[in-house]
Design a protein around this motif. Structure first.
Motif, mmCIF file in Angstrom:
data_model
loop_
_atom_site.group_PDB
_atom_site.id
_atom_site.type_symbol
_atom_site.label_atom_id
_atom_site.label_comp_id
_atom_site.label_asym_id
_atom_site.label_seq_id
_atom_site.Cartn_x
_atom_site.Cartn_y
_atom_site.Cartn_z
ATOM 1 N N ARG A 250 0.718 -1.271 -0.055
ATOM 2 C CA ARG A 250 -0.098 0.172 -0.145
ATOM 3 C C ARG A 250 0.851 1.222 0.197
ATOM 4 O O ARG A 250 0.526 2.004 -0.753
ATOM 5 C CB ARG A 250 -0.943 0.092 1.263
ATOM 6 C CG ARG A 250 -2.175 -0.868 1.254
ATOM 7 C CD ARG A 250 -3.000 -1.282 2.410
ATOM 8 N NE ARG A 250 -4.100 -2.075 2.447
ATOM 9 C CZ ARG A 250 -4.898 -2.022 2.019
ATOM 10 N NH1 ARG A 250 -5.322 -0.803 1.405
ATOM 11 N NH2 ARG A 250 -6.008 -3.012 1.926
ATOM 12 N N VAL A 251 1.842 1.038 0.715
ATOM 13 C CA VAL A 251 2.641 2.385 0.711
ATOM 14 C C VAL A 251 3.443 2.558 -0.757
ATOM 15 O O VAL A 251 3.716 3.546 -1.012
ATOM 16 C CB VAL A 251 4.054 2.181 1.933
ATOM 17 C CG1 VAL A 251 5.080 3.352 1.813
ATOM 18 C CG2 VAL A 251 3.132 2.068 3.333
ATOM 19 N N TRP B 213 -2.472 3.655 4.315
ATOM 20 C CA TRP B 213 -2.113 2.365 4.802
ATOM 21 C C TRP B 213 -2.241 2.478 6.496
ATOM 22 O O TRP B 213 -2.488 1.117 6.860
ATOM 23 C CB TRP B 213 -0.545 2.492 4.693
ATOM 24 C CG TRP B 213 0.289 3.512 5.300
ATOM 25 C CD1 TRP B 213 0.749 4.560 4.532
ATOM 26 C CD2 TRP B 213 0.954 3.232 6.296
ATOM 27 N NE1 TRP B 213 1.458 5.184 5.500
ATOM 28 C CE2 TRP B 213 1.680 4.426 6.498
ATOM 29 C CE3 TRP B 213 1.031 2.152 7.527
ATOM 30 C CZ2 TRP B 213 2.295 4.593 7.702
ATOM 31 C CZ3 TRP B 213 1.677 2.437 8.483
ATOM 32 C CH2 TRP B 213 2.542 3.786 8.828
ATOM 33 N N THR B 214 -2.610 3.595 7.107
ATOM 34 C CA THR B 214 -2.551 3.267 8.506
ATOM 35 C C THR B 214 -3.862 2.831 9.156
ATOM 36 O O THR B 214 -3.835 1.967 9.881
ATOM 37 C CB THR B 214 -2.611 4.782 9.135
ATOM 38 O OG1 THR B 214 -3.415 5.510 8.563
ATOM 39 C CG2 THR B 214 -0.980 5.490 9.064
ATOM 40 N N ALA B 215 -5.137 3.025 8.415
ATOM 41 C CA ALA B 215 -6.198 2.053 8.751
ATOM 42 C C ALA B 215 -5.706 0.723 8.481
ATOM 43 O O ALA B 215 -6.327 -0.163 9.574
ATOM 44 C CB ALA B 215 -7.470 2.729 7.951
ATOM 45 N N ALA C 247 6.384 -0.679 14.595
ATOM 46 C CA ALA C 247 7.546 -0.111 14.270
ATOM 47 C C ALA C 247 8.057 -0.403 12.894
ATOM 48 O O ALA C 247 8.413 0.671 12.536
ATOM 49 C CB ALA C 247 8.531 -0.541 15.537
ATOM 50 N N ASP C 248 8.055 -1.424 12.810
ATOM 51 C CA ASP C 248 8.428 -2.036 11.271
ATOM 52 C C ASP C 248 7.788 -1.251 10.058
ATOM 53 O O ASP C 248 8.400 -0.556 9.157
ATOM 54 C CB ASP C 248 8.265 -3.439 10.936
ATOM 55 C CG ASP C 248 9.388 -4.232 11.864
ATOM 56 O OD1 ASP C 248 10.301 -3.481 12.446
ATOM 57 O OD2 ASP C 248 9.097 -5.435 12.051
ATOM 58 N N VAL C 249 6.456 -1.217 10.280
ATOM 59 C CA VAL C 249 5.644 -0.608 9.098
ATOM 60 C C VAL C 249 5.915 0.890 9.044
ATOM 61 O O VAL C 249 5.963 1.798 8.162
ATOM 62 C CB VAL C 249 4.154 -0.929 9.093
ATOM 63 C CG1 VAL C 249 4.196 -2.313 8.785
ATOM 64 C CG2 VAL C 249 3.384 -0.346 10.381
ATOM 65 N N SER D 21 -0.766 10.860 7.717
ATOM 66 C CA SER D 21 -2.035 10.045 7.491
ATOM 67 C C SER D 21 -2.828 10.176 9.031
ATOM 68 O O SER D 21 -3.771 9.909 8.839
ATOM 69 C CB SER D 21 -1.803 8.638 7.265
ATOM 70 O OG SER D 21 -1.103 8.658 6.061
ATOM 71 N N LEU D 22 -2.061 10.349 10.147
ATOM 72 C CA LEU D 22 -2.756 10.293 11.361
ATOM 73 C C LEU D 22 -2.510 11.788 11.980
ATOM 74 O O LEU D 22 -1.311 12.158 11.752
ATOM 75 C CB LEU D 22 -2.177 9.217 12.542
ATOM 76 C CG LEU D 22 -2.823 7.939 12.164
ATOM 77 C CD1 LEU D 22 -2.156 6.887 13.102
ATOM 78 C CD2 LEU D 22 -4.347 7.771 12.539
#
Length: 417
Positions: A83-84, A90-92, A113-115, A129-130
């Motif tokens: 998605r990225v 992508w956060t949702a 942490a990874d994403v 995004s947030l």
């Protein structure tokens, strides 16, 4: 509240049909056993593009005791990566995956942490995004709410926005004690990164609650790394690195922190060994991290050369100072000896003059006494009185000459009087 992802949601624009309901199994097996990144991504895409593939994987392997559960979480990462890469929100979806597998806080910490790091590297930061208000309105006691808190705070952490992390917790309605240890470690990170010593106490509290999670330990080490003026900073980093999680010494970021700590302590041999081992373990695609390792290696070499130059300068200065001290000692010795000679001459001259004065004075007294005696003794004739006075005078002169001779003999031979 963000709900679980629908089974038929297309995560990457796939075109598979529902003709083969078990068509996800084979690519999922390839995904679990693939080693090369290109093979992993290809297999993940096959699973994610299959209609119902996500739901089937979760239903079959998301049980906490299932041996393939870690692979499900890895697949969830690749879904977010796609998605990225595609420029999609992508956060949702990331939070939905955590809710779908009912992730523990440890799993959420590692996953988020990874994403969040991957997205930052791709210029798709969580912070795009947030927003803070959205995260603050989520319930952190739920899996989704906790995951969003993790994602947002990781975004702030990777951008070194320590003051904003502190502001976030100042607005947070929940007491720290009710939050999971990873969230609390990010609170400690914010304080440590600002050099606030209160962060050390918060760090100790977090470690007392849980010291086994690697992502938690990395957050604390990074906070210590930023807080250069914290007391015992380097020693604290090395204490964390002594934990069993880092005993294999195969974590390049941990080795980067180790190299930094040893450089701060002046142990350049260990610092170089750590940085070189870490560089050998780096992912070839981690360009930004490679740059950090290069800067740290340059700092180690510069600090080592600076110390060597300082030691050379100190040795040169010590040699010059030693020569000057020896020269000054010789000059002082010569001056002291000359001063002693002059003092002795002055003392001896003074003694002679005193003796001469006393002897003259004594002779005069004796002469006067003899003259007085010649007058007092009335039965003496004039020539008897004259002889008495003459004898007294001769005796006085003799006493004076003998005394002066004795003083002159005490003077060391060869000295200039």
């Amino acid at each position: 509240m963000i709900g679980p992802q629908r089974p038929d949601t297309d995560g990457g624009g796939g075109t598979a049909t529902a003709a083969d309901p078990d068509g996800w199994r084979e690519p999922f097996q390839r995904f679990c056993t693939a080693h090369l990144e290109v093979d992993v991504r290809r297999a993940a895409a096959e699973v994610l593009d299959h209609p119902g593939g996500r739901t089937a994987v979760v239903e079959h392997h998301a049980d906490p005791d299932d041996p393939l559960r870690p692979q499900v979480l890895r697949l969830a990462r690749h879904d977010v990566f796609r998605r990225v890469d595609a420029g999609q929100p992508w956060t949702a979806a990331a939070a939905e995956w955590m809710s779908a597998v009912d992730a523990t806080w440890q799993e959420s910490a590692s996953y988020c942490a990874d994403v969040a790091w991957y997205a930052r590297q791709a210029r798709a930061s969580v912070l795009l995004s947030l927003d803070e208000d959205t995260v603050l309105h989520e319930d952190p006691s739920t899996v989704t709410g906790r995951s969003l808190v993790h994602l947002y705070l990781c975004g702030l952490r990777f951008d070194f926005r320590c003051a904003r992390i502190t502001d976030f917790f100042n607005r947070f309605a929940r007491p720290l004690e009710e939050l999971d240890p990873y969230t609390r470690s990010l609170h400690a990170f914010g304080l440590l990164g600002q050099g606030d010593e209160h962060g050390l106490r918060c760090m100790d509290d977090v470690l007392a609650a849980d010291s086994s999670n690697v992502k938690l330990l990395h957050a604390l080490m990074q906070g210590l790394w930023l807080g250069e003026e914290l007391p015992g900073q380097a020693e604290r980093i090395l204490e964390i690195l002594q934990r069993p999680q880092f005993s294999a010494r195969n974590d390049p970021i941990a080795l980067l922190r180790e190299a930094y700590a040893y450089r701060k302590l002046g142990d350049f041999a260990r610092a170089r060994a750590a940085i070189e081992r870490g560089m050998a373990l780096l992912d070839p695609t981690a360009v930004e991290v490679h740059e950090q390792f290069g800067r740290e290696r340059d700092s180690i070499l510069a600090a080592q050369e600076l110390r060597a130059q300082a030691q050379r300068d100190l040795e040169a200065l010590r040699s010059v100072v030693t020569e000057e001290i020896d020269r000054a000692r010789r000059e002082i010795g010569t001056a002291v000896a000359e001063g002693v000679r002059e003092s002795r001459k002055a003392v001896e001259s003074g003694q002679l003059k005193v003796v001469e004065v006393l002897s003259v004075f004594t002779a005069l007294i004796a002469l006067l006494a003899g003259s007085g005696a010649s007058v007092v003794i009335g039965s003496l004739t004039w020539w008897q009185r004259a002889v008495l006075i003459l004898v007294t005078a001769v005796a006085c002169c003799g006493f004076f000459l003998i005394l002066r001779h004795l003083v002159g003999v005490r003077t060391p031979p060869g000295r200039d009087r």
